[in-house]
Design a protein around this motif. Structure first.
Motif, short mmCIF file in Angstrom:
data_model
loop_
_atom_site.label_atom_id
_atom_site.label_comp_id
_atom_site.label_asym_id
_atom_site.label_seq_id
_atom_site.Cartn_x
_atom_site.Cartn_y
_atom_site.Cartn_z
N MET A 1 0.83 -1.20 0.00
CA MET A 1 0.00 0.00 0.00
C MET A 1 0.87 1.26 0.00
SD MET A 1 -2.99 0.77 -0.45
CE MET A 1 -4.50 0.15 0.15
N GLU A 2 1.99 1.21 0.69
CA GLU A 2 2.91 2.35 0.73
C GLU A 2 3.44 2.65 -0.68
OE1 GLU A 2 4.75 5.52 2.36
OE2 GLU A 2 3.44 4.17 3.45
N THR A 3 3.72 1.60 -1.43
CA THR A 3 4.21 1.77 -2.81
C THR A 3 3.16 2.46 -3.66
OG1 THR A 3 5.53 -0.23 -2.57
CG2 THR A 3 5.16 0.56 -4.80
N LEU A 4 1.90 2.08 -3.48
CA LEU A 4 0.82 2.68 -4.25
C LEU A 4 0.70 4.17 -3.95
CD1 LEU A 4 -1.47 2.35 -6.24
CD2 LEU A 4 -2.95 1.71 -4.34
N ARG A 5 0.80 4.53 -2.66
CA ARG A 5 0.73 5.95 -2.28
C ARG A 5 1.90 6.73 -2.88
NH1 ARG A 5 0.29 5.39 3.74
NH2 ARG A 5 -0.97 3.56 3.54
N LEU A 6 3.07 6.13 -2.85
CA LEU A 6 4.25 6.77 -3.41
C LEU A 6 4.09 6.95 -4.92
CD1 LEU A 6 7.08 7.90 -3.01
CD2 LEU A 6 7.97 5.59 -3.27
N ALA A 7 3.55 5.92 -5.58
CA ALA A 7 3.35 6.00 -7.03
C ALA A 7 2.35 7.11 -7.36
CB ALA A 7 2.86 4.66 -7.57
N ARG A 8 1.28 7.22 -6.57
CA ARG A 8 0.29 8.28 -6.81
C ARG A 8 0.91 9.65 -6.59
NH1 ARG A 8 -4.53 6.06 -3.46
NH2 ARG A 8 -5.20 4.46 -4.88
N ALA A 9 1.67 9.79 -5.52
CA ALA A 9 2.32 11.07 -5.23
C ALA A 9 3.30 11.43 -6.33
CB ALA A 9 3.03 11.00 -3.88
N THR A 10 4.05 10.46 -6.81
CA THR A 10 5.00 10.71 -7.89
C THR A 10 4.26 11.11 -9.16
OG1 THR A 10 6.51 9.08 -6.94
CG2 THR A 10 6.87 9.68 -9.23
N HIS A 11 3.17 10.44 -9.45
CA HIS A 11 2.37 10.75 -10.64
C HIS A 11 1.83 12.18 -10.55
CE1 HIS A 11 -1.20 10.64 -13.28
NE2 HIS A 11 -0.38 9.97 -14.04
N ARG A 12 1.31 12.57 -9.39
CA ARG A 12 0.80 13.92 -9.22
C ARG A 12 1.91 14.95 -9.38
NH1 ARG A 12 -2.10 12.42 -4.14
NH2 ARG A 12 -3.99 11.43 -4.88
N LEU A 13 3.06 14.65 -8.80
CA LEU A 13 4.20 15.56 -8.91
C LEU A 13 4.61 15.75 -10.37
CD1 LEU A 13 6.30 17.23 -7.37
CD2 LEU A 13 7.71 15.18 -7.24
N LEU A 14 4.67 14.65 -11.11
CA LEU A 14 5.01 14.74 -12.53
C LEU A 14 3.95 15.51 -13.30
CD1 LEU A 14 6.36 11.14 -13.14
CD2 LEU A 14 7.67 13.27 -13.22
N GLU A 15 2.68 15.29 -13.00
CA GLU A 15 1.61 16.02 -13.67
C GLU A 15 1.75 17.52 -13.42
OE1 GLU A 15 -2.08 14.38 -12.23
OE2 GLU A 15 -2.49 13.51 -14.21
N ARG A 16 2.00 17.88 -12.17
CA ARG A 16 2.17 19.31 -11.84
C ARG A 16 3.37 19.90 -12.55
NH1 ARG A 16 1.09 18.92 -5.41
NH2 ARG A 16 -1.15 18.57 -5.53
N GLY A 17 4.44 19.14 -12.65
CA GLY A 17 5.64 19.60 -13.34
C GLY A 17 5.36 19.84 -14.82
#
Length: 43
Positions: A1-17
């Motif tokens: 579950m921690e990996t999924l949260r990290l993946a979502r956070a990374t995806h959001r960060l990339l989207e914002r970038g």
């Protein structure tokens, strides 16, 4: 579950970038268009 949260956070960060880069690109185009108009009136 921690990996999924990290993946979502990374995806959001990339989207914002990507969104930020797109905004910067649009602003640069507007700036260049303005400069071209100013240069044309100076000639």
């Amino acid at each position: 579950m921690e990996t999924l949260r990290l993946a979502r956070a990374t995806h959001r960060l990339l989207e914002r970038g990507v969104e930020a880069l797109e905004k910067i690109g649009r602003e640069l185009e507007r700036y260049n268009d303005r400069q071209e108009r100013i240069d044309d009136t100076d000639s």
